[in-house]
Design a protein around this motif. Structure first.
Motif, short mmCIF file in Angstrom:
data_model
loop_
_atom_site.label_atom_id
_atom_site.label_comp_id
_atom_site.label_asym_id
_atom_site.label_seq_id
_atom_site.Cartn_x
_atom_site.Cartn_y
_atom_site.Cartn_z
N GLY A 1 0.77 -1.23 0.00
CA GLY A 1 0.00 0.00 0.00
C GLY A 1 0.80 1.28 0.00
O GLY A 1 0.23 2.35 0.16
N THR A 2 2.12 1.18 -0.17
CA THR A 2 2.94 2.39 -0.21
C THR A 2 3.88 2.35 -1.40
O THR A 2 4.20 1.27 -1.92
CB THR A 2 3.79 2.55 1.07
OG1 THR A 2 4.77 1.51 1.11
CG2 THR A 2 2.94 2.53 2.33
N VAL A 3 4.34 3.52 -1.80
CA VAL A 3 5.33 3.61 -2.88
C VAL A 3 6.57 2.82 -2.49
O VAL A 3 7.11 2.05 -3.29
CB VAL A 3 5.67 5.10 -3.17
CG1 VAL A 3 6.86 5.22 -4.10
CG2 VAL A 3 4.46 5.82 -3.75
N ARG A 4 6.99 2.98 -1.27
CA ARG A 4 8.19 2.29 -0.78
C ARG A 4 8.06 0.77 -0.87
O ARG A 4 8.98 0.07 -1.29
CB ARG A 4 8.46 2.72 0.66
CG ARG A 4 9.69 2.10 1.25
CD ARG A 4 9.96 2.66 2.65
NE ARG A 4 10.70 1.66 3.37
CZ ARG A 4 10.36 1.18 4.54
NH1 ARG A 4 9.29 1.62 5.16
NH2 ARG A 4 11.08 0.27 5.14
N ASP A 5 6.90 0.25 -0.49
CA ASP A 5 6.71 -1.20 -0.51
C ASP A 5 6.50 -1.75 -1.92
O ASP A 5 6.74 -2.93 -2.16
CB ASP A 5 5.53 -1.59 0.38
CG ASP A 5 5.83 -1.38 1.86
OD1 ASP A 5 7.04 -1.31 2.23
OD2 ASP A 5 4.88 -1.28 2.65
N ALA A 6 6.06 -0.89 -2.85
CA ALA A 6 5.85 -1.34 -4.23
C ALA A 6 7.12 -1.34 -5.05
O ALA A 6 7.25 -2.10 -6.01
CB ALA A 6 4.80 -0.45 -4.90
N GLU A 7 8.10 -0.52 -4.69
CA GLU A 7 9.31 -0.37 -5.50
C GLU A 7 10.07 -1.69 -5.72
O GLU A 7 10.56 -1.94 -6.82
CB GLU A 7 10.22 0.69 -4.86
CG GLU A 7 11.38 1.10 -5.73
CD GLU A 7 12.59 0.18 -5.58
OE1 GLU A 7 13.35 0.07 -6.55
OE2 GLU A 7 12.74 -0.45 -4.51
N PRO A 8 10.20 -2.58 -4.72
CA PRO A 8 10.95 -3.83 -4.93
C PRO A 8 10.33 -4.79 -5.95
O PRO A 8 10.99 -5.76 -6.35
CB PRO A 8 10.98 -4.47 -3.54
CG PRO A 8 10.75 -3.35 -2.58
CD PRO A 8 9.85 -2.40 -3.32
N ILE A 9 9.11 -4.53 -6.38
CA ILE A 9 8.47 -5.41 -7.37
C ILE A 9 9.36 -5.55 -8.61
O ILE A 9 9.48 -6.64 -9.16
CB ILE A 9 7.07 -4.87 -7.75
CG1 ILE A 9 6.10 -5.12 -6.60
CG2 ILE A 9 6.56 -5.49 -9.05
CD1 ILE A 9 4.74 -4.46 -6.76
N GLY A 10 10.00 -4.47 -9.00
CA GLY A 10 10.87 -4.50 -10.18
C GLY A 10 12.19 -5.18 -9.95
O GLY A 10 12.49 -6.21 -10.57
N PRO A 11 13.02 -4.65 -9.04
CA PRO A 11 14.35 -5.25 -8.84
C PRO A 11 14.30 -6.72 -8.43
O PRO A 11 15.16 -7.50 -8.82
CB PRO A 11 14.96 -4.40 -7.73
CG PRO A 11 14.19 -3.13 -7.71
CD PRO A 11 12.83 -3.44 -8.26
N ALA B 1 7.80 -0.13 -11.58
CA ALA B 1 8.78 -1.13 -11.17
C ALA B 1 8.66 -2.40 -12.01
O ALA B 1 9.66 -2.97 -12.46
CB ALA B 1 8.61 -1.45 -9.69
N HIS B 2 7.43 -2.82 -12.25
CA HIS B 2 7.16 -4.03 -13.03
C HIS B 2 7.57 -3.85 -14.50
O HIS B 2 8.17 -4.76 -15.10
CB HIS B 2 5.68 -4.37 -12.90
CG HIS B 2 5.24 -5.54 -13.68
ND1 HIS B 2 5.64 -6.82 -13.39
CD2 HIS B 2 4.44 -5.64 -14.76
CE1 HIS B 2 5.09 -7.67 -14.26
NE2 HIS B 2 4.36 -6.97 -15.10
#
Length: 191
Positions: free
Chosen positions: A69-79, A114-115
């Motif tokens: 639910g946050t930008v911070r938590d969504a960012e690792p989806i890509g890397p 990120a995806h």
């Protein structure tokens, strides 16, 4: 059960949530892993269609995962390459505009950014009252972009809401399967 990992992101358009959740349940029965993502509006807004707290509980119960639910938590989806496909349903005109213009200020738009860095498909199931007016340019922009796939959509109430566009949410599953093969489900425009 299919092995592909599905991200499922919800935005506003609260009146469509019940239909979208039916399709999420179907995806959870078809894919081993479905990761829920919710916009900040979904997380904080109680409406006549339901309480935010209940929506988040439903998402977690259905998927077996904590909601991102946050930008911070969504960012690792890509890397971390967490997903094979990302579904955004319902995808509002606001979110479509942000995606079309490179704005990454919500959990949902960051999940998409990120995806997409991994050149993997993003499936858009739109619900926009201004899809044929203010949001039309942005819809057109995403229709022409690589790795974006649209759930077939059309006008939901041409007489009373002539600019409104809504996806046929019952076709999310087949759109996902086609997108995983790099194909846009056709026809994309419903009559």
């Amino acid at each position: 059960m299919r092995k592909e990992r599905v991200g499922f992101a919800l935005c506003g358009s609260f009146c469509t949530h019940a239909r979208v959740l039916e399709e999420l349940e179907r995806l959870c029965g078809e894919y081993e892993s479905v990761l829920p993502i919710a916009s900040e509006a979904c997380q904080r807004t109680d409406t006549r269609f339901g309480r935010a707290e209940d929506l988040l509980s439903t998402l977690e119960r259905m998927t077996g995962h904590t909601v991102i639910g946050t930008v911070r938590d969504a960012e690792p989806i890509g890397p971390r390459k967490l997903l094979d496909v990302l579904v955004i349903a319902p995808c509002t005109g606001n979110t479509i505009g942000k995606l079309a213009n490179g704005v990454t200020d919500t959990a949902v738009t960051m999940a998409a950014k990120a995806h997409l860095r991994n050149e993997r498909p993003v499936v858009i199931a739109m619900a926009s009252n201004d899809g044929l007016s203010g949001a039309a340019r942005n819809v057109g922009e995403l229709l022409g972009r690589k790795n974006y796939f649209f759930v077939p959509f059309g006008q939901d109430d041409p007489q009373r809401k002539p600019s409104s566009l809504v996806a046929d949410f019952s076709r999310i599953g087949e759109t996902v399967r086609e997108a995983l093969e790099g194909r846009q489900l056709q026809p994309v425009l419903l009559r």
